[in-house]
Design an enzyme around this catalytic site. Structure first.
Site, PDB file in Angstrom:
ATOM      1  CB  SER A   1      -0.944   0.016   1.208  1.00 23.80           C
ATOM      2  OG  SER A   1      -2.042  -0.840   0.978  1.00 23.80           O
TER       3      SER A   1
ATOM      4  CE  LYS B   1      -4.097   1.565  -0.843  1.00 26.81           C
ATOM      5  NZ  LYS B   1      -4.466   0.737   0.307  1.00 26.81           N
TER       6      LYS B   1
ATOM      7  CB  SER C   1      -4.270   1.646   4.041  1.00 28.13           C
ATOM      8  OG  SER C   1      -3.412   1.127   3.048  1.00 28.13           O
TER       9      SER C   1
END
Length: 368
Positions: free
Chosen positions: A57, A60, A112
């Site tokens: 993640s 991102k 997230s």
């Protein structure tokens, strides 16, 4: 005997230096790591930092960076069914709800949200086009070992980066004040939901300002952190690190320990002179109002450029101690310190150029 003791002292000093200078990589749990100055790009520590690896993640960060470039963060949209049906971590978007792109960015970086990532891609040009924008941004940043296959970091063979290139992406993102605000926020309310930041360093590490956690089985634990101390911002990146919280505290500490305070000028120092027209002197000094110290790495002092902002010339009368502009110390594109400049002397009008009221007052009260 005395010679033997001196020899023993030398051996002990050498051993101590070896321990003190031992690279932190020996105690790292990470597969890959880097510590970088966010403002200058200087790498302070590197361990397998150029190995291509999945980043979960922490993807991102690029998703947010591209979305922030789209503008109008407060425009609203209605969540589609495909936004709410994404696996993994989530901000729990509901089909049909209305929210802003700004709200969704908080869901992306604090919770997230994989759903938030898909929503952002869908609302910023469409899923495939958005992924292309992510790869275009990577190319713009000069990255050669980074490729994105999705906006959320779910496993894919052609989805990878390196610790060093992820640090470069993050440094670019931190130049956006909205990004900084989002990733340093502990909690944020969207409608009836409260989003909580997963980054525990924000409350446990002095000066922490972000940035992003990540985990998949394929990538392991991934973490990007940033902290500010003494006017310097450091980034730490670890990929596949089972002990990332402790590793990041140690990495950042070791990074900050490399900086030393250097005085750039003292209060009252003459910085330059300014030409005066129409006065009883040809020039006046410009002096620093405050003592300015910057925290620098070895060798940085010689690279600093001093930039003065203010008039190129001035006209009499000039009042001593009046504001005369500003001096800025820059290291590349980074501004390390600023100070106010004041006039260090006065410039008077010659007697023949004084006004009639001034001449009358001088006749009545005399002159110095």
């Amino acid at each position: 005997m005395r010679g033997e003791m001196q020899a023993v002292k030398k051996i002990i000093c050498a051993l101590l230096l070896t321990v003190l200078c031992m690279p932190v990589s020996g105690a790292l749990s990470a597969r890959s790591a880097v510590v970088m100055d966010a403002d200058t790009g200087e790498v302070l520590f590197s361990y397998n930092a150029d190995e291509r690896l999945p980043m979960a993640s922490t993807t991102k960060i690029m998703t947010a960076l591209v979305a922030l470039g789209e503008g109008n963060l407060d425009r609203t949209y209605t969540a589609k069914a495909e936004y709410a049906q994404v696996e993994g971590s989530s901000m729990y978007l509901q089909e049909g709800e209305t929210l802003t792109l700004r709200d969704t960015l908080y869901g992306l970086m604090l919770s997230s949200g994989n759903d938030a990532a898909v929503a952002i891609a869908g609302e910023c040009g469409g899923y495939d086009a958005f992924i292309q924008k992510m790869n275009d941004k990577a190319a713009e940043l000069g990255l050669t070992d980074t490729h994105f296959a999705n906006p959320n970091g779910l496993p894919a063979d052609d989805h990878y980066t390196t610790a060093h290139e992820l640090a470069i992406i993050t440094a670019a993102a931190l130049r956006d004040p909205v990004f900084r605000q989002i990733v340093s926020t502990q909690s944020y309310t969207v409608g009836a939901r409260t989003l909580t930041n997963h980054n525990r360093l924000l409350s446990s590490y002095e000066g922490a300002i972000g940035v992003k956690t990540g985990y998949t089985r394929a990538a392991g634990r991934c973490l990007v952190s940033a902290a500010e101390r003494n006017g310097r911002t450091l980034l730490a990146v670890t990929l596949n690190d089972a002990d990332d919280w402790n590793d990041h505290a140690a990495l950042l500490d070791e990074g900050f320990a490399q900086y030393e305070p250097v005085m750039l000028h003292e209060a009252g120092d003459e910085i330059t002179t300014l030409r005066v027209f129409g006065g009883d002197v040809d020039s006046v000094p410009l002096v620093a109002q405050n003592t300015v110290t910057a925290y620098l790495l070895p060798g940085e002092r010689e690279k600093i450029q001093a930039v003065r902002y203010g008039d190129k010339i001035c006209y009499a009368p000039v009042v001593q101690t009046a504001h005369a502009g500003q001096i800025e110390y820059r290291l590349g594109d980074a501004v390390l310190a600023r100070d106010t400049l004041v006039y260090g002397g006065a410039a008077l009008l010659p007697p023949e150029e004084k006004s009639l009221p001034e001449r009358i007052l001088e006749r009545i009260f005399g002159t110095d």
